[in-house]
Design a protein around this motif. Structure first.
Motif, mmCIF file in Angstrom:
data_model
loop_
_atom_site.group_PDB
_atom_site.id
_atom_site.type_symbol
_atom_site.label_atom_id
_atom_site.label_comp_id
_atom_site.label_asym_id
_atom_site.label_seq_id
_atom_site.Cartn_x
_atom_site.Cartn_y
_atom_site.Cartn_z
ATOM 1 N N LYS A 154 0.844 -1.211 0.000
ATOM 2 C CA LYS A 154 0.000 0.000 0.000
ATOM 3 C C LYS A 154 0.872 1.252 0.000
ATOM 4 O O LYS A 154 0.618 2.207 -0.748
ATOM 5 C CB LYS A 154 -0.921 0.018 1.226
ATOM 6 N N ALA A 155 1.912 1.273 0.836
ATOM 7 C CA ALA A 155 2.804 2.434 0.908
ATOM 8 C C ALA A 155 3.547 2.643 -0.408
ATOM 9 O O ALA A 155 3.783 3.788 -0.816
ATOM 10 C CB ALA A 155 3.790 2.266 2.066
ATOM 11 N N SER A 156 3.911 1.553 -1.091
ATOM 12 C CA SER A 156 4.662 1.693 -2.343
ATOM 13 C C SER A 156 3.821 2.322 -3.447
ATOM 14 O O SER A 156 4.364 2.927 -4.371
ATOM 15 C CB SER A 156 5.229 0.341 -2.787
ATOM 16 N N PHE A 157 2.494 2.210 -3.364
ATOM 17 C CA PHE A 157 1.626 2.870 -4.346
ATOM 18 C C PHE A 157 1.846 4.383 -4.318
ATOM 19 O O PHE A 157 1.695 5.053 -5.330
ATOM 20 C CB PHE A 157 0.155 2.569 -4.076
ATOM 21 N N GLU A 158 2.200 4.904 -3.160
ATOM 22 C CA GLU A 158 2.433 6.354 -3.006
ATOM 23 C C GLU A 158 3.721 6.799 -3.694
ATOM 24 O O GLU A 158 3.937 7.985 -3.892
ATOM 25 C CB GLU A 158 2.518 6.723 -1.521
ATOM 26 N N THR A 159 4.603 5.846 -4.010
ATOM 27 C CA THR A 159 5.880 6.185 -4.639
ATOM 28 C C THR A 159 5.966 5.636 -6.061
ATOM 29 O O THR A 159 7.037 5.253 -6.527
ATOM 30 C CB THR A 159 7.062 5.668 -3.788
ATOM 31 N N ASP A 160 4.816 5.583 -6.737
ATOM 32 C CA ASP A 160 4.729 5.241 -8.163
ATOM 33 C C ASP A 160 4.958 3.776 -8.515
ATOM 34 O O ASP A 160 5.145 3.443 -9.681
ATOM 35 C CB ASP A 160 5.659 6.125 -9.007
ATOM 36 N N TYR A 161 4.952 2.887 -7.529
ATOM 37 C CA TYR A 161 5.047 1.466 -7.846
ATOM 38 C C TYR A 161 3.706 0.977 -8.372
ATOM 39 O O TYR A 161 2.657 1.404 -7.915
ATOM 40 C CB TYR A 161 5.426 0.647 -6.605
ATOM 41 N N GLU A 162 3.780 0.070 -9.333
ATOM 42 C CA GLU A 162 2.602 -0.588 -9.881
ATOM 43 C C GLU A 162 2.828 -2.083 -9.779
ATOM 44 O O GLU A 162 3.914 -2.582 -10.097
ATOM 45 C CB GLU A 162 2.397 -0.212 -11.354
ATOM 46 N N TYR A 163 1.808 -2.787 -9.328
ATOM 47 C CA TYR A 163 1.854 -4.240 -9.224
ATOM 48 C C TYR A 163 0.862 -4.814 -10.225
ATOM 49 O O TYR A 163 -0.234 -4.283 -10.386
ATOM 50 C CB TYR A 163 1.471 -4.705 -7.817
ATOM 51 N N TYR A 164 1.272 -5.907 -10.860
ATOM 52 C CA TYR A 164 0.412 -6.576 -11.832
ATOM 53 C C TYR A 164 0.433 -8.075 -11.570
ATOM 54 O O TYR A 164 1.497 -8.650 -11.324
ATOM 55 C CB TYR A 164 0.933 -6.363 -13.266
ATOM 56 N N ASP B 68 15.483 8.858 -13.389
ATOM 57 C CA ASP B 68 16.582 8.823 -14.358
ATOM 58 C C ASP B 68 16.142 8.244 -15.705
ATOM 59 O O ASP B 68 16.974 7.837 -16.508
ATOM 60 C CB ASP B 68 17.774 8.060 -13.789
ATOM 61 N N ASN B 69 14.817 8.206 -15.931
ATOM 62 C CA ASN B 69 14.249 7.762 -17.199
ATOM 63 C C ASN B 69 14.413 6.260 -17.434
ATOM 64 O O ASN B 69 14.545 5.811 -18.571
ATOM 65 C CB ASN B 69 14.837 8.571 -18.377
ATOM 66 N N THR B 70 14.426 5.488 -16.352
ATOM 67 C CA THR B 70 14.531 4.042 -16.452
ATOM 68 C C THR B 70 13.316 3.399 -15.789
ATOM 69 O O THR B 70 12.589 4.051 -15.042
ATOM 70 C CB THR B 70 15.807 3.512 -15.768
ATOM 71 N N LEU B 71 13.127 2.106 -16.071
ATOM 72 C CA LEU B 71 12.066 1.344 -15.432
ATOM 73 C C LEU B 71 12.705 0.319 -14.505
ATOM 74 O O LEU B 71 13.482 -0.531 -14.952
ATOM 75 C CB LEU B 71 11.198 0.619 -16.471
ATOM 76 N N PHE B 72 12.399 0.432 -13.213
ATOM 77 C CA PHE B 72 12.886 -0.524 -12.230
ATOM 78 C C PHE B 72 11.896 -1.676 -12.138
ATOM 79 O O PHE B 72 10.729 -1.475 -11.821
ATOM 80 C CB PHE B 72 13.049 0.156 -10.870
ATOM 81 N N LEU B 73 12.368 -2.873 -12.457
ATOM 82 C CA LEU B 73 11.575 -4.087 -12.289
ATOM 83 C C LEU B 73 11.897 -4.608 -10.896
ATOM 84 O O LEU B 73 12.891 -5.296 -10.681
ATOM 85 C CB LEU B 73 11.923 -5.118 -13.374
ATOM 86 N N SER B 74 11.089 -4.209 -9.953
ATOM 87 C CA SER B 74 11.340 -4.504 -8.542
ATOM 88 C C SER B 74 11.090 -5.966 -8.213
ATOM 89 O O SER B 74 11.810 -6.555 -7.402
ATOM 90 C CB SER B 74 10.454 -3.600 -7.681
ATOM 91 N N LYS B 75 10.071 -6.536 -8.821
ATOM 92 C CA LYS B 75 9.705 -7.916 -8.523
ATOM 93 C C LYS B 75 9.176 -8.600 -9.775
ATOM 94 O O LYS B 75 8.433 -7.994 -10.536
ATOM 95 C CB LYS B 75 8.641 -7.964 -7.427
ATOM 96 N N LEU B 76 9.586 -9.841 -9.955
ATOM 97 C CA LEU B 76 9.055 -10.679 -11.021
ATOM 98 C C LEU B 76 9.096 -12.104 -10.500
ATOM 99 O O LEU B 76 10.177 -12.659 -10.305
ATOM 100 C CB LEU B 76 9.889 -10.559 -12.298
ATOM 101 N N TYR B 77 7.940 -12.645 -10.246
ATOM 102 C CA TYR B 77 7.841 -14.000 -9.714
ATOM 103 C C TYR B 77 6.800 -14.781 -10.490
ATOM 104 O O TYR B 77 5.667 -14.321 -10.638
ATOM 105 C CB TYR B 77 7.502 -13.985 -8.220
#
Length: 166
Positions: free
Chosen positions: A50-60, A79-88
């Protein structure tokens, strides 16, 4: 395969439950159960998501018809990049082409936002993931050790996929 954005509290609860199972299966040979539990609470608990939604994270959720086969979390960075924080991907669906479909989605997402690259971190002892990311065209650009608190660290490689490969 299609992606379904996670929005509701019920969807977050489903994701938390899925993450708990995947993490205990995937990381049991790499890090201690104590570190797995700590990281799940810190990064994949209901409150953390929930907190990460406030910092532009999207979960799918990654879906194939009615089946949820895994999930991702992404965050466009300044920095104009996409961080893939999680992929499971759930163990029973690995090796069935879902990773390639997921990367197709990520590349389209990054291209539509005109981002310069997609990057992620992966545990240095996660040979299966390292091989998979290399197969997707990603390159190791550095290694890093990150203190995550409570005496735990993440000992990772940083992978990147340049936009020229989108």
């Amino acid at each position: 395969m299609e992606t379904k954005i996670v929005k509701t509290d019920e969807e977050i609860k489903d994701l938390v439950k899925m993450a708990d199972g995947v993490w205990h299966e995937a990381f049991a040979q790499m890090i201690t159960t104590e570190q797995i539990d700590y990281m799940l609470e810190k990064f994949l608990s209901f409150d953390a998501i929930k907190a990460s939604f406030e910092t532009d994270y999207e979960y799918y959720f990654l879906c194939d018809g009615d089946m949820t086969v895994g999930f991702i979390a992404i965050c466009p960075k300044s920095d104009n990049t996409l961080f893939l924080s999680k992929l499971y991907i759930l163990s029973e669906y690995r090796g069935k082409g879902y990773l390639g479909c997921t990367f197709d989605f990520l590349k389209k997402y990054a291209a539509n936002k005109e981002l310069s690259s997609i990057w992620l971190t992966v545990n240095k002892h996660n040979g299966r993931a390292i091989a998979a990311y290399k197969k997707m065209g990603m390159d190791i650009i550095r290694s890093e050790v990150t203190d995550i608190g409570s005496g735990f660290v993440m000992d990772d490689y940083v992978f990147e996929l340049q936009s020229s490969k989108f």
